[in-house]
Enzyme design. Structure first.
Site, short mmCIF file in Angstrom:
data_model
loop_
_atom_site.label_atom_id
_atom_site.label_comp_id
_atom_site.label_asym_id
_atom_site.label_seq_id
_atom_site.Cartn_x
_atom_site.Cartn_y
_atom_site.Cartn_z
N LYS A 253 -18.77 -11.30 -36.72
CA LYS A 253 -17.57 -12.13 -36.85
C LYS A 253 -16.72 -12.11 -35.57
O LYS A 253 -16.91 -11.24 -34.70
CB LYS A 253 -16.76 -11.62 -38.06
CG LYS A 253 -17.52 -11.78 -39.40
CD LYS A 253 -16.65 -11.36 -40.58
CE LYS A 253 -17.38 -11.54 -41.90
NZ LYS A 253 -16.50 -11.22 -43.07
N TYR B 107 -17.61 -20.88 -46.80
CA TYR B 107 -16.88 -19.98 -47.70
C TYR B 107 -16.32 -20.71 -48.93
O TYR B 107 -15.39 -20.20 -49.57
CB TYR B 107 -15.75 -19.27 -46.94
CG TYR B 107 -16.24 -18.13 -46.07
CD1 TYR B 107 -16.75 -16.96 -46.63
CD2 TYR B 107 -16.21 -18.23 -44.68
CE1 TYR B 107 -17.21 -15.92 -45.84
CE2 TYR B 107 -16.67 -17.18 -43.87
CZ TYR B 107 -17.16 -16.03 -44.47
OH TYR B 107 -17.62 -14.99 -43.69
P1 GDP Z 1 -18.15 -9.39 -48.52
O1 GDP Z 1 -19.26 -9.96 -49.35
O2 GDP Z 1 -18.21 -7.90 -48.40
O3 GDP Z 1 -18.05 -10.05 -47.16
O4 GDP Z 1 -16.77 -9.67 -49.27
P2 GDP Z 1 -16.22 -10.95 -50.12
O5 GDP Z 1 -17.34 -11.89 -50.44
O6 GDP Z 1 -15.40 -10.39 -51.23
O7 GDP Z 1 -15.20 -11.64 -49.11
C1 GDP Z 1 -15.65 -12.49 -48.06
C2 GDP Z 1 -14.83 -12.22 -46.84
O8 GDP Z 1 -13.48 -12.59 -47.06
C3 GDP Z 1 -14.73 -10.74 -46.43
O9 GDP Z 1 -15.85 -10.27 -45.72
C4 GDP Z 1 -13.46 -10.74 -45.57
O10 GDP Z 1 -13.70 -11.25 -44.26
C5 GDP Z 1 -12.61 -11.74 -46.33
N1 GDP Z 1 -11.70 -11.06 -47.28
C6 GDP Z 1 -12.02 -10.34 -48.38
N2 GDP Z 1 -10.92 -9.86 -48.98
C7 GDP Z 1 -9.85 -10.29 -48.24
C8 GDP Z 1 -8.43 -10.13 -48.34
O11 GDP Z 1 -7.91 -9.49 -49.25
N3 GDP Z 1 -7.68 -10.75 -47.37
C9 GDP Z 1 -8.23 -11.48 -46.36
N4 GDP Z 1 -7.43 -12.06 -45.45
N5 GDP Z 1 -9.57 -11.64 -46.23
C10 GDP Z 1 -10.37 -11.06 -47.15
#
Ligand code: GDP
Length: 139
Positions: A11, A51
């Protein structure tokens, strides 16, 4: 059926902080073969589409702004049990909760700027890989 492939992005935070080489080295040392790779930057539209699953979440705007802020490295990786093993290698979404030695523990800034993406299922790995690469770019 497992495809033995997963999709990753280094990233914008990790790229700008100079961690690309170290992350690729760790990926290779963990037995993943790179079958596609590019250095690129997501447009607003790319990030919103990639996303889309998170579009109702409160951090969607922040996530899209972050992921379009600078260049990324995207790649398709091959290994037995690729999706699960890569999720283990990167660690928890929040680096504060990530295990020692994981990529996020070593290189992430916080839960938002967490250095790397890793697909969460074989189905999503295929969708995400196809979003970033044409068949001719996969070796
Ligand atoms: P991953 O599968 O571990 O990447 O997590 P998720 O699918 O839950 O979230 C996708 C991405 O969104 C994460 O990798 C972070 O870059 C971002 N993200 C997740 N939680 C948060 C949050 O609480 N705040 C912000 N700003 N970004 C978040």
């Amino acid at each position: 059926m497992s495809t033995h492939r997963t999709f990753t992005m280094i990233k914008p935070d990790a790229v700008v902080n100079g961690h690309t080489g170290a992350i690729l080295e760790k990926i290779a040392a963990s037995g993943f073969k790179i079958v596609a790779m590019k250095y690129t930057q997501l447009s607003l539209r790319d990030a919103q589409e990639f996303y889309a699953i998170h579009k109702e979440r409160p951090f969607f705007g922040e996530l899209v702004a972050f992921m379009t802020r600078g260049p990324i490295v995207s790649a398709i990786l091959e290994k037995e049990n690729a999706v699960e093993d890569f999720r283990a290698l990167i660690g928890a979404t929040n680096p504060a909760e990530a295990a020692e030695g994981t990529i996020r523990k070593m290189f992430a800034t916080n839960i938002a700027e967490n250095a790397v993406h890793g697909s969460d299922s074989d189905e999503n790995a295929a969708i995400e890989g196809a979003f970033h690469f044409s068949g001719r770019e996969i070796y």
